[in-house]
Design a protein around this motif. Structure first.
Motif, PDB file in Angstrom:
ATOM      1  N   LEU A 189       0.820  -1.217   0.000  1.00 15.39           N
ATOM      2  CA  LEU A 189       0.000   0.000   0.000  1.00 15.39           C
ATOM      3  C   LEU A 189       0.852   1.265   0.000  1.00 15.39           C
ATOM      4  CD1 LEU A 189      -2.890  -1.002   2.419  1.00 15.39           C
ATOM      5  CD2 LEU A 189      -3.075  -0.495  -0.028  1.00 15.39           C
ATOM      6  N   LEU A 190       1.987   1.220   0.692  1.00 12.62           N
ATOM      7  CA  LEU A 190       2.892   2.374   0.682  1.00 12.62           C
ATOM      8  C   LEU A 190       3.342   2.686  -0.746  1.00 12.62           C
ATOM      9  CD1 LEU A 190       5.265   1.657   3.712  1.00 12.62           C
ATOM     10  CD2 LEU A 190       3.450   3.373   3.592  1.00 12.62           C
TER      11      LEU A 190
ATOM     12  N   MET B 107       1.870   1.922  -3.463  1.00 11.22           N
ATOM     13  CA  MET B 107       0.745   2.345  -4.309  1.00 11.22           C
ATOM     14  C   MET B 107       0.319   3.787  -4.039  1.00 11.22           C
ATOM     15  SD  MET B 107      -1.961  -0.750  -4.664  1.00 11.22           S
ATOM     16  CE  MET B 107      -1.657  -1.832  -3.287  1.00 11.22           C
ATOM     17  N   HIS B 108       0.469   4.251  -2.792  1.00 11.67           N
ATOM     18  CA  HIS B 108      -0.158   5.514  -2.425  1.00 11.67           C
ATOM     19  C   HIS B 108       0.786   6.661  -2.065  1.00 11.67           C
ATOM     20  CE1 HIS B 108      -4.151   3.858  -2.691  1.00 11.67           C
ATOM     21  NE2 HIS B 108      -3.731   2.808  -2.023  1.00 11.67           N
ATOM     22  N   LEU B 109       2.034   6.389  -1.780  1.00 14.23           N
ATOM     23  CA  LEU B 109       2.943   7.494  -1.501  1.00 14.23           C
ATOM     24  C   LEU B 109       3.437   8.081  -2.824  1.00 14.23           C
ATOM     25  CD1 LEU B 109       4.922   6.327   1.646  1.00 14.23           C
ATOM     26  CD2 LEU B 109       3.056   7.968   1.506  1.00 14.23           C
ATOM     27  N   PRO B 110       3.771   9.370  -2.807  1.00 10.17           N
ATOM     28  CA  PRO B 110       4.107  10.057  -4.061  1.00 10.17           C
ATOM     29  C   PRO B 110       5.300   9.487  -4.828  1.00 10.17           C
ATOM     30  CG  PRO B 110       3.825  11.645  -2.281  1.00 10.17           C
ATOM     31  CD  PRO B 110       3.734  10.283  -1.676  1.00 10.17           C
TER      32      PRO B 110
ATOM     33  N   ALA C 277       8.230   5.686  -0.182  1.00  9.40           N
ATOM     34  CA  ALA C 277       7.661   4.401   0.217  1.00  9.40           C
ATOM     35  C   ALA C 277       8.755   3.472   0.742  1.00  9.40           C
ATOM     36  CB  ALA C 277       6.931   3.765  -0.960  1.00  9.40           C
TER      37      ALA C 277
END
Length: 144
Positions: free
Chosen positions: A32-33, A35-38, A43
């Motif tokens: 998830l990191l 996938m969702h951090l810029p 991440a």
């Protein structure tokens, strides 16, 4: 079925915490990191901190399990398998190898493909050992 002792309950909680932590961090949180951090760098930095925390959870839970399993070795009615101790020791070893041999190379960005692959294999081994400790060490071989 015999009543479980406090030590067995603590061992069950320790093994479940170890396996649950490894499962949650490795297979849910870290993906998830990414996938969702810029950026992948952000991440990766956060993932490294989470994997370090997970290493220390593994070591603490492993030590607790070894204490309980060692104590139960003296009790013939407990009939604990030596395999449980092997799972715990191997799981702790691969967790520490990941932390002190592999992670520094990844952080240094040294041959990332190789060291990420080695880290992934070690993490999968640790996960399997934690599961083995949970299933084998806590449940024991009462049906035998």
């Amino acid at each position: 079925m015999p009543a479980t002792s406090w030590a067995e309950r603590v061992a069950l909680l320790a093994a479940a915490l170890w396996w649950g932590c490894a499962t949650t961090i490795g297979f849910l949180v870290v993906p998830l990191l990414f996938m969702h951090l810029p950026t992948p760098a952000m991440a990766g930095a956060m993932a490294a901190k989470l994997f370090t925390a997970q290493t220390w959870v593994a070591v603490a839970c492993g030590l607790l399990l070894l204490l309980v399993l060692r104590k139960n070795q003296a009790d013939p009615s407990a009939n604990r398998s030596m395999a449980a101790i092997v799972f715990v020791l191997l799981g702790m070893l691969v967790a520490l190898l990941s932390e002190f041999a592999v992670a520094p190379r990844i952080v240094a960005r040294e041959n990332l493909r190789l060291w990420h692959s080695v880290g992934t294999v070690l993490y999968a081994l640790q996960w399997g050992c934690a599961l083995g400790a949970l299933l084998r060490g806590v449940r024991g071989e009462r049906s035998a």
